[in-house]
Motif scaffolding. Structure first.
Motif, PDB file in Angstrom:
ATOM      1  N   ALA A  25       0.833  -1.192   0.000  1.00 52.04           N
ATOM      2  CA  ALA A  25       0.000   0.000   0.000  1.00 52.04           C
ATOM      3  C   ALA A  25       0.877   1.256   0.000  1.00 52.04           C
ATOM      4  N   GLY A  26       2.000   1.165  -0.650  1.00 51.67           N
ATOM      5  CA  GLY A  26       2.892   2.302  -0.667  1.00 51.67           C
ATOM      6  C   GLY A  26       3.668   2.461   0.612  1.00 51.67           C
ATOM      7  N   LYS A  27       3.754   1.417   1.416  1.00 53.98           N
ATOM      8  CA  LYS A  27       4.412   1.517   2.705  1.00 53.98           C
ATOM      9  C   LYS A  27       5.932   1.462   2.532  1.00 53.98           C
ATOM     10  N   ARG A  28       6.637   2.024   3.501  1.00 51.62           N
ATOM     11  CA  ARG A  28       8.080   2.084   3.425  1.00 51.62           C
ATOM     12  C   ARG A  28       8.706   0.736   3.736  1.00 51.62           C
ATOM     13  N   SER A  29       9.873   0.514   3.183  1.00 55.09           N
ATOM     14  CA  SER A  29      10.642  -0.671   3.536  1.00 55.09           C
ATOM     15  C   SER A  29      12.113  -0.308   3.535  1.00 55.09           C
ATOM     16  N   LEU A  30      12.849  -0.954   4.389  1.00 53.33           N
ATOM     17  CA  LEU A  30      14.275  -0.668   4.522  1.00 53.33           C
ATOM     18  C   LEU A  30      15.039  -1.671   3.683  1.00 53.33           C
ATOM     19  N   THR A  31      15.786  -1.204   2.707  1.00 56.65           N
ATOM     20  CA  THR A  31      16.543  -2.082   1.837  1.00 56.65           C
ATOM     21  C   THR A  31      17.999  -2.076   2.239  1.00 56.65           C
ATOM     22  N   GLU A  32      18.747  -2.978   1.628  1.00 59.07           N
ATOM     23  CA  GLU A  32      20.162  -3.086   1.957  1.00 59.07           C
ATOM     24  C   GLU A  32      20.901  -1.779   1.721  1.00 59.07           C
ATOM     25  N   CYS A  56      19.739  -6.441  19.847  1.00 62.03           N
ATOM     26  CA  CYS A  56      18.759  -5.579  19.193  1.00 62.03           C
ATOM     27  C   CYS A  56      18.649  -6.008  17.739  1.00 62.03           C
ATOM     28  N   ARG A  57      17.408  -6.156  17.259  1.00 62.51           N
ATOM     29  CA  ARG A  57      17.224  -6.512  15.858  1.00 62.51           C
ATOM     30  C   ARG A  57      15.923  -5.930  15.344  1.00 62.51           C
ATOM     31  N   PRO A  58      15.861  -5.576  14.061  1.00 64.48           N
ATOM     32  CA  PRO A  58      14.644  -4.956  13.519  1.00 64.48           C
ATOM     33  C   PRO A  58      13.536  -5.986  13.370  1.00 64.48           C
ATOM     34  N   VAL A  59      12.317  -5.525  13.547  1.00 65.64           N
ATOM     35  CA  VAL A  59      11.152  -6.385  13.365  1.00 65.64           C
ATOM     36  C   VAL A  59      10.114  -5.624  12.565  1.00 65.64           C
ATOM     37  N   ALA A  60       9.039  -6.326  12.226  1.00 61.05           N
ATOM     38  CA  ALA A  60       7.950  -5.687  11.499  1.00 61.05           C
ATOM     39  C   ALA A  60       7.224  -4.759  12.437  1.00 61.05           C
ATOM     40  N   GLY A  61       7.307  -3.457  12.192  1.00 62.41           N
ATOM     41  CA  GLY A  61       6.663  -2.501  13.074  1.00 62.41           C
ATOM     42  C   GLY A  61       5.520  -1.765  12.431  1.00 62.41           C
ATOM     43  N   GLY A  62       5.133  -2.156  11.215  1.00 65.40           N
ATOM     44  CA  GLY A  62       4.069  -1.443  10.538  1.00 65.40           C
ATOM     45  C   GLY A  62       4.651  -0.467   9.541  1.00 65.40           C
ATOM     46  N   CYS A  63       3.826   0.435   9.060  1.00 60.18           N
ATOM     47  CA  CYS A  63       4.255   1.355   8.007  1.00 60.18           C
ATOM     48  C   CYS A  63       4.684   2.699   8.555  1.00 60.18           C
ATOM     49  N   ILE A  64       4.580   2.899   9.841  1.00 58.56           N
ATOM     50  CA  ILE A  64       4.832   4.217  10.406  1.00 58.56           C
ATOM     51  C   ILE A  64       6.134   4.267  11.193  1.00 58.56           C
ATOM     52  N   SER A  65       6.269   3.410  12.186  1.00 57.89           N
ATOM     53  CA  SER A  65       7.411   3.468  13.101  1.00 57.89           C
ATOM     54  C   SER A  65       8.512   2.497  12.700  1.00 57.89           C
ATOM     55  N   ASP A  66       9.738   2.818  13.138  1.00 58.61           N
ATOM     56  CA  ASP A  66      10.800   1.822  13.169  1.00 58.61           C
ATOM     57  C   ASP A  66      10.572   0.965  14.404  1.00 58.61           C
ATOM     58  N   ALA A  67      10.751  -0.346  14.279  1.00 56.07           N
ATOM     59  CA  ALA A  67      10.474  -1.245  15.403  1.00 56.07           C
ATOM     60  C   ALA A  67      11.645  -2.199  15.600  1.00 56.07           C
ATOM     61  N   LEU A 126      -4.896   6.290  13.360  1.00 59.73           N
ATOM     62  CA  LEU A 126      -4.824   5.136  12.465  1.00 59.73           C
ATOM     63  C   LEU A 126      -3.583   5.337  11.615  1.00 59.73           C
ATOM     64  N   GLY A 127      -2.505   4.674  11.987  1.00 55.66           N
ATOM     65  CA  GLY A 127      -1.239   4.980  11.345  1.00 55.66           C
ATOM     66  C   GLY A 127      -0.852   6.401  11.687  1.00 55.66           C
ATOM     67  N   ALA A 128      -0.605   7.212  10.653  1.00 53.81           N
ATOM     68  CA  ALA A 128      -0.257   8.618  10.863  1.00 53.81           C
ATOM     69  C   ALA A 128      -1.472   9.523  10.776  1.00 53.81           C
ATOM     70  N   SER A 129      -2.647   8.950  10.593  1.00 48.75           N
ATOM     71  CA  SER A 129      -3.866   9.724  10.406  1.00 48.75           C
ATOM     72  C   SER A 129      -4.603   9.881  11.734  1.00 48.75           C
ATOM     73  N   ARG A 130      -4.939  11.114  12.076  1.00 46.63           N
ATOM     74  CA  ARG A 130      -5.684  11.353  13.311  1.00 46.63           C
ATOM     75  C   ARG A 130      -7.105  10.807  13.173  1.00 46.63           C
ATOM     76  N   GLN A 131      -7.533  10.052  14.173  1.00 46.45           N
ATOM     77  CA  GLN A 131      -8.896   9.537  14.223  1.00 46.45           C
ATOM     78  C   GLN A 131      -9.686  10.384  15.223  1.00 46.45           C
TER      79      GLN A 131
END
Length: 392
Positions: free
Chosen positions: A16-23, A86-97, A230-235
């Protein structure tokens, strides 16, 4: 923008256009290994999310080389103990997790109560004693810019409200704070048993637990004392005496206004959503009058099966409303089989016509995705509003 598979992805990817961290963006102190890339899902038919350590598949972090100061983890956990992994995990489309392993300080105060294991200090007590052995505990750390402190605070409020009902397990919130230009949310880490899909018994239990959450929190309250996200959107959760007015103003109305002002919604979509708003009295006819506490953003990325086979829900956007609203995201992106709905209905049957009315809440979430991620969701919004008006 659909995710590709040209490079190793360290965090998440969901179509859905979400960010991803590549090498290409990884710190130099991370050793790279070949990894399997996930398939690119349809942005409307479903969303993809990995959980736990498996989200970092193909990447190995070396604790002795990890620059913990870059994440300010040492300061974040100074009162708890020493960060050892410490290791990265799936944190969604908004935060680093990150999954962070901490060797807890060797102090306890009397018997250990609640979810805190030996090694935590009860700061409300006087004495403390030395623990006979070091204890390690894993935490989930989410971080974003300091402006995201409020969303993290609202998330903690939601977790605590859900936990207070006691029907479904939620992660224990540990702390939320800002350090410098970053905001941090720390919760307990809950290992997930994969996969969720194909486990009918789990989903039937999940359905029953969700129904229990709704039934045990039943009342007449609509909305919440504060907005959340909801994500970065104010509800918008401004309280109301009328559910129809709440949906018209705080759900559909605000989303279509945002989409129109930003140029994401065309004239036809605006006209059709306005028709839905004007007809809400008829379209929502047949629902039960009582309301309950809702998770608010319950899709396949916001629940898991723990190692005991029990459901866990997290990342809430909670408020009080008609329980049928909970099924907007579940029907869109929940990935729940028939056993889930059977379990729910056996615990607390839904009024006749609930699936037709749930299309209104699907429309709300699709409009939110349109505002967050752009025109890739425009056709889905058109189909959804057409289904609402046709009474599908």
């Amino acid at each position: 923008m659909k995710p590709g598979c040209a490079t190793t992805r360290a965090r998440w990817s969901d179509g859905a256009g979400k960010r991803s961290l590549t090498e290409n963006h990884l710190p130099e102190n991370i050793r790279r290994f070949p990894a399997r890339c996930p398939p690119a899902p349809d942005p409307v038919a479903g969303r993809l999310r990995f959980r736990g350590i498996r989200a970092a598949e193909g990447l190995i972090f070396e604790p002795d080389l990890m620059r913990f100061s870059d994440l300010r983890l040492a300061e974040l956990f100074r009162s708890h103990g020493e960060v050892v992994d410490c290791r990265p995990v799936a944190g969604g489309c908004i935060s680093d997790a990150w999954r962070v392993q901490v060797r807890l300080v060797a102090r306890i105060d009397g018997p250990v109560h609640g979810a805190n294991p030996p090694g935590f200090v009860d700061e409300t007590s006087g004495q403390s004693t030395v623990s006979p052995a070091a204890v390690e505990r894993a935490f989930l750390v989410k971080t974003k810019t300091a402006a995201f402190l409020e969303p993290y605070q609202r998330e903690v409020e939601g977790l605590r409200a859900l936990a207070a009902v006691g029907a479904v397990r939620v992660p224990e919130p540990i702390q939320v704070r800002s350090i410098g230009d970053r905001a941090y949310l720390v919760t307990e880490w809950i290992e997930s048993a994969e996969p969720n899909s194909g486990n009918g018994a789990f989903f039937e239990t999940f359905g029953r637990r969700l129904a229990a959450l709704h039934r045990l929190s039943v009342g007449r309250r609509i909305g919440s004392d504060s907005d959340n996200f909801l994500g970065a959107s104010r509800q918008i959760n401004r309280p109301s005496d009328s559910w129809e007015d709440f949906v018209a103003q705080n759900r559909l109305g605000i989303q279509i206004r945002w989409a129109t002002d930003s140029g994401k919604a065309d004239v036809t979509l605006r006209r059709d959503v306005d028709r839905v708003i004007e007809s809400l009295g008829d379209l929502l006819h047949g629902r039960a009058e009582e309301t309950c506490l809702l998770h608010g953003d319950l899709w396949s990325g916001n629940y898991l099966r723990d190692l005991d086979g029990q459901p866990v829900i997290f990342d809430p956007a909670s408020y009080h409303g008609c329980r049928e609203a909970e099924f907007g995201m579940l029907l869109l992106f929940g990935g729940c089989p028939a056993e889930f709905f059977r379990g729910y209905e056996e615990e607390w049957p839904l009024p006749s016509g609930w699936r037709r009315r749930a299309e209104i809440y699907k429309l709300y979430h699709l409009l939110n995705h349109l505002n967050l991620f752009g025109e890739g969701y425009l056709s889905a919004c058109r189909r959804s509003v057409g289904n609402v008006l046709a009474g599908v």
